[in-house]
Design a protein around this motif. Sequence first.
Motif, PDB file in Angstrom:
ATOM      1  N   ASP A 116       0.849  -1.193   0.000  1.00  0.00           N
ATOM      2  CA  ASP A 116       0.000   0.000   0.000  1.00  0.00           C
ATOM      3  C   ASP A 116       0.891   1.252   0.000  1.00  0.00           C
ATOM      4  O   ASP A 116       0.777   2.116  -0.862  1.00  0.00           O
ATOM      5  N   SER A 117       1.812   1.329   0.966  1.00  0.00           N
ATOM      6  CA  SER A 117       2.690   2.498   1.047  1.00  0.00           C
ATOM      7  C   SER A 117       4.020   2.059   1.662  1.00  0.00           C
ATOM      8  O   SER A 117       4.030   1.385   2.703  1.00  0.00           O
ATOM      9  N   THR A 118       5.113   2.437   1.038  1.00  0.00           N
ATOM     10  CA  THR A 118       6.423   2.058   1.599  1.00  0.00           C
ATOM     11  C   THR A 118       6.644   2.752   2.950  1.00  0.00           C
ATOM     12  O   THR A 118       7.321   2.207   3.814  1.00  0.00           O
ATOM     13  N   ASN A 119       6.061   3.952   3.137  1.00  0.00           N
ATOM     14  CA  ASN A 119       6.200   4.603   4.446  1.00  0.00           C
ATOM     15  C   ASN A 119       5.467   3.802   5.521  1.00  0.00           C
ATOM     16  O   ASN A 119       5.987   3.618   6.631  1.00  0.00           O
ATOM     17  N   ASN A 120       4.266   3.298   5.198  1.00  0.00           N
ATOM     18  CA  ASN A 120       3.534   2.494   6.194  1.00  0.00           C
ATOM     19  C   ASN A 120       4.350   1.261   6.574  1.00  0.00           C
ATOM     20  O   ASN A 120       4.483   0.924   7.748  1.00  0.00           O
ATOM     21  N   ASN A 131       5.043  -1.742  -6.972  1.00  0.00           N
ATOM     22  CA  ASN A 131       3.667  -1.326  -7.199  1.00  0.00           C
ATOM     23  C   ASN A 131       3.070  -0.789  -5.896  1.00  0.00           C
ATOM     24  O   ASN A 131       2.611  -1.562  -5.057  1.00  0.00           O
ATOM     25  N   GLN A 132       3.134   0.510  -5.741  1.00  0.00           N
ATOM     26  CA  GLN A 132       2.573   1.129  -4.529  1.00  0.00           C
ATOM     27  C   GLN A 132       1.125   1.536  -4.829  1.00  0.00           C
ATOM     28  O   GLN A 132       0.864   2.310  -5.753  1.00  0.00           O
ATOM     29  N   THR A 133       0.207   1.012  -4.034  1.00  0.00           N
ATOM     30  CA  THR A 133      -1.213   1.187  -4.372  1.00  0.00           C
ATOM     31  C   THR A 133      -1.898   2.332  -3.615  1.00  0.00           C
ATOM     32  O   THR A 133      -2.939   2.804  -4.033  1.00  0.00           O
ATOM     33  N   LYS A 134      -1.330   2.737  -2.469  1.00  0.00           N
ATOM     34  CA  LYS A 134      -1.974   3.818  -1.693  1.00  0.00           C
ATOM     35  C   LYS A 134      -0.913   4.757  -1.163  1.00  0.00           C
ATOM     36  O   LYS A 134      -0.790   4.949   0.066  1.00  0.00           O
ATOM     37  N   GLY A 135      -0.137   5.313  -2.082  1.00  0.00           N
ATOM     38  CA  GLY A 135       0.958   6.191  -1.674  1.00  0.00           C
ATOM     39  C   GLY A 135       0.424   7.435  -0.987  1.00  0.00           C
ATOM     40  O   GLY A 135      -0.613   7.974  -1.374  1.00  0.00           O
ATOM     41  N   ARG A 136       1.138   7.849   0.040  1.00  0.00           N
ATOM     42  CA  ARG A 136       0.739   9.057   0.780  1.00  0.00           C
ATOM     43  C   ARG A 136       1.671  10.206   0.417  1.00  0.00           C
ATOM     44  O   ARG A 136       2.883  10.022   0.332  1.00  0.00           O
ATOM     45  N   GLY A 137       1.068  11.392   0.225  1.00  0.00           N
ATOM     46  CA  GLY A 137       1.869  12.587  -0.021  1.00  0.00           C
ATOM     47  C   GLY A 137       1.789  13.505   1.177  1.00  0.00           C
ATOM     48  O   GLY A 137       1.163  13.179   2.191  1.00  0.00           O
ATOM     49  N   ARG A 138       2.406  14.656   1.079  1.00  0.00           N
ATOM     50  CA  ARG A 138       2.339  15.635   2.159  1.00  0.00           C
ATOM     51  C   ARG A 138       0.928  16.203   2.236  1.00  0.00           C
ATOM     52  O   ARG A 138       0.190  16.195   1.271  1.00  0.00           O
ATOM     53  N   GLN A 139       0.596  16.702   3.414  1.00  0.00           N
ATOM     54  CA  GLN A 139      -0.704  17.329   3.661  1.00  0.00           C
ATOM     55  C   GLN A 139      -1.870  16.435   3.242  1.00  0.00           C
ATOM     56  O   GLN A 139      -2.808  16.884   2.587  1.00  0.00           O
ATOM     57  N   LYS A 142      -2.748  12.305  -1.975  1.00  0.00           N
ATOM     58  CA  LYS A 142      -2.407  10.958  -2.469  1.00  0.00           C
ATOM     59  C   LYS A 142      -1.152  11.071  -3.316  1.00  0.00           C
ATOM     60  O   LYS A 142      -0.926  12.114  -3.938  1.00  0.00           O
ATOM     61  N   TRP A 143      -0.392   9.978  -3.381  1.00  0.00           N
ATOM     62  CA  TRP A 143       0.743   9.956  -4.307  1.00  0.00           C
ATOM     63  C   TRP A 143       0.518   8.800  -5.270  1.00  0.00           C
ATOM     64  O   TRP A 143       0.446   7.643  -4.865  1.00  0.00           O
ATOM     65  N   ILE A 144       0.367   9.141  -6.545  1.00  0.00           N
ATOM     66  CA  ILE A 144       0.030   8.107  -7.532  1.00  0.00           C
ATOM     67  C   ILE A 144       1.304   7.602  -8.204  1.00  0.00           C
ATOM     68  O   ILE A 144       2.143   8.398  -8.627  1.00  0.00           O
ATOM     69  N   LYS A 186       7.543  21.554 -13.738  1.00  0.00           N
ATOM     70  CA  LYS A 186       6.531  20.530 -13.410  1.00  0.00           C
ATOM     71  C   LYS A 186       7.090  19.570 -12.367  1.00  0.00           C
ATOM     72  O   LYS A 186       8.289  19.270 -12.368  1.00  0.00           O
ATOM     73  N   LYS A 187       6.192  19.064 -11.525  1.00  0.00           N
ATOM     74  CA  LYS A 187       6.647  18.198 -10.429  1.00  0.00           C
ATOM     75  C   LYS A 187       6.999  16.799 -10.956  1.00  0.00           C
ATOM     76  O   LYS A 187       6.204  16.171 -11.644  1.00  0.00           O
ATOM     77  N   VAL A 188       8.191  16.334 -10.572  1.00  0.00           N
ATOM     78  CA  VAL A 188       8.630  14.998 -10.985  1.00  0.00           C
ATOM     79  C   VAL A 188       8.840  14.099  -9.767  1.00  0.00           C
ATOM     80  O   VAL A 188       8.882  12.880  -9.889  1.00  0.00           O
ATOM     81  N   GLY A 189       8.953  14.717  -8.585  1.00  0.00           N
ATOM     82  CA  GLY A 189       9.194  13.909  -7.396  1.00  0.00           C
ATOM     83  C   GLY A 189       8.816  14.646  -6.133  1.00  0.00           C
ATOM     84  O   GLY A 189       8.693  15.881  -6.121  1.00  0.00           O
ATOM     85  N   GLY A 190       8.584  13.867  -5.077  1.00  0.00           N
ATOM     86  CA  GLY A 190       8.237  14.460  -3.787  1.00  0.00           C
ATOM     87  C   GLY A 190       8.808  13.628  -2.651  1.00  0.00           C
ATOM     88  O   GLY A 190       9.197  12.463  -2.832  1.00  0.00           O
ATOM     89  N   ILE A 191       8.861  14.262  -1.488  1.00  0.00           N
ATOM     90  CA  ILE A 191       9.475  13.634  -0.313  1.00  0.00           C
ATOM     91  C   ILE A 191       8.508  13.753   0.861  1.00  0.00           C
ATOM     92  O   ILE A 191       8.000  14.843   1.130  1.00  0.00           O
ATOM     93  N   GLY A 223      10.224   9.055   2.863  1.00  0.00           N
ATOM     94  CA  GLY A 223       9.624   8.402   1.696  1.00  0.00           C
ATOM     95  C   GLY A 223       9.858   9.244   0.460  1.00  0.00           C
ATOM     96  O   GLY A 223       9.649  10.463   0.477  1.00  0.00           O
ATOM     97  N   ILE A 224      10.306   8.591  -0.593  1.00  0.00           N
ATOM     98  CA  ILE A 224      10.622   9.319  -1.829  1.00  0.00           C
ATOM     99  C   ILE A 224       9.835   8.716  -2.991  1.00  0.00           C
ATOM    100  O   ILE A 224       9.817   7.492  -3.179  1.00  0.00           O
ATOM    101  N   GLY A 225       9.186   9.581  -3.729  1.00  0.00           N
ATOM    102  CA  GLY A 225       8.482   9.151  -4.941  1.00  0.00           C
ATOM    103  C   GLY A 225       9.040   9.936  -6.112  1.00  0.00           C
ATOM    104  O   GLY A 225       9.122  11.169  -6.051  1.00  0.00           O
TER     105      GLY A 225
HETATM  106  C1  BTN Z   1       4.644  14.869  -1.721  1.00  0.00           C
HETATM  107  O1  BTN Z   1       5.202  15.518  -2.595  1.00  0.00           O
HETATM  108  O2  BTN Z   1       3.503  15.143  -1.332  1.00  0.00           O
HETATM  109  C2  BTN Z   1       5.385  13.716  -1.104  1.00  0.00           C
HETATM  110  C3  BTN Z   1       5.194  12.437  -1.867  1.00  0.00           C
HETATM  111  C4  BTN Z   1       5.919  11.268  -1.264  1.00  0.00           C
HETATM  112  C5  BTN Z   1       5.581   9.965  -1.937  1.00  0.00           C
HETATM  113  C6  BTN Z   1       6.447   8.827  -1.465  1.00  0.00           C
HETATM  114  S1  BTN Z   1       6.347   7.430  -2.519  1.00  0.00           S
HETATM  115  C7  BTN Z   1       7.218   6.474  -1.371  1.00  0.00           C
HETATM  116  C8  BTN Z   1       6.732   6.860   0.009  1.00  0.00           C
HETATM  117  N1  BTN Z   1       5.566   6.087   0.392  1.00  0.00           N
HETATM  118  C9  BTN Z   1       4.487   6.843   0.507  1.00  0.00           C
HETATM  119  O3  BTN Z   1       3.340   6.434   0.816  1.00  0.00           O
HETATM  120  N2  BTN Z   1       4.774   8.117   0.234  1.00  0.00           N
HETATM  121  C10 BTN Z   1       6.180   8.297  -0.062  1.00  0.00           C
END
Ligand code: BTN
Length: 253
Positions: A27-31, A51-59, A62-64, A121-126, A143-145
Amino acid sequence: MFNFNLYKENLSTDYFGQSIRYYPILDSTNNKAWDLVSENTDNGAIIITDNQTKGRGRQSNKWISIQERSLTFSIILYPNAVPNQINLYSLIAGLAITDCLIENNIQAQLKWPNDILINGKKVGGILCESKVSGGVIKSMVIGIGLNVNEKITDIPLELCNKATSLQIESGKQYQLETLLANILNRFEQRINTRDTNSQLLDWEERCAHLNKKVTFHTGNEIVTGIFKGLRSTDQAILIVNNKEVVFESGEII
Ligand code: BTN
């Protein structure tokens, strides 16, 4: 399928990524990383999935990610540092990623607090999460996407003018394992060799909006001003109505 040999051949760290937990789907590598923290998994261990199915982003965003095209991983650290260092790790993560992209001739930039941009344009987030106790950071999950081999058709239509991938920007394909190892090499090197001040200067040099007009969303307020850089790892300076204003949190819209 993750190629461990390719990854190990490219990894030159002492502890970042030396221990690796790979999952075909998560679901999420952070979880997963937080589950592993509770089992005292090694300092510097990484968790990666195809294959991350429920990635979490800041605030709470979702992170797809796209299976086997996106790089999605988390690093576990036990820094025993004071809490104001949390943002330093996050800034260094952004610098390490942009170091690698620049080495690949991709002109990546940073947007406060830690988005990775190419051509605006956004290519990655932390997503940096931590547990503090007794005045020190006991554990941290970074967590890095990174959008790597996505094609334009993989980007949701409504995000097409905001999001991109390395492949869309450069027309090239990248090996996820090599990219991952290089990011970890750079991350560990930066932590070992560069002081906070030089990291802040490097961050400002890569900032996409230094000395530019930005609109800042902080708490319930929306503020417009000229972005003048970083005072510390968690303080951004803006000139608003000819006055210097310092923000400790917030997003650039
Ligand atoms: C953002 O820009 O909002 C941060 C995005 C972070 C996404 C990564 S993907 C790997 C790790 N696992 C998660 O669920 N989120 C971070």
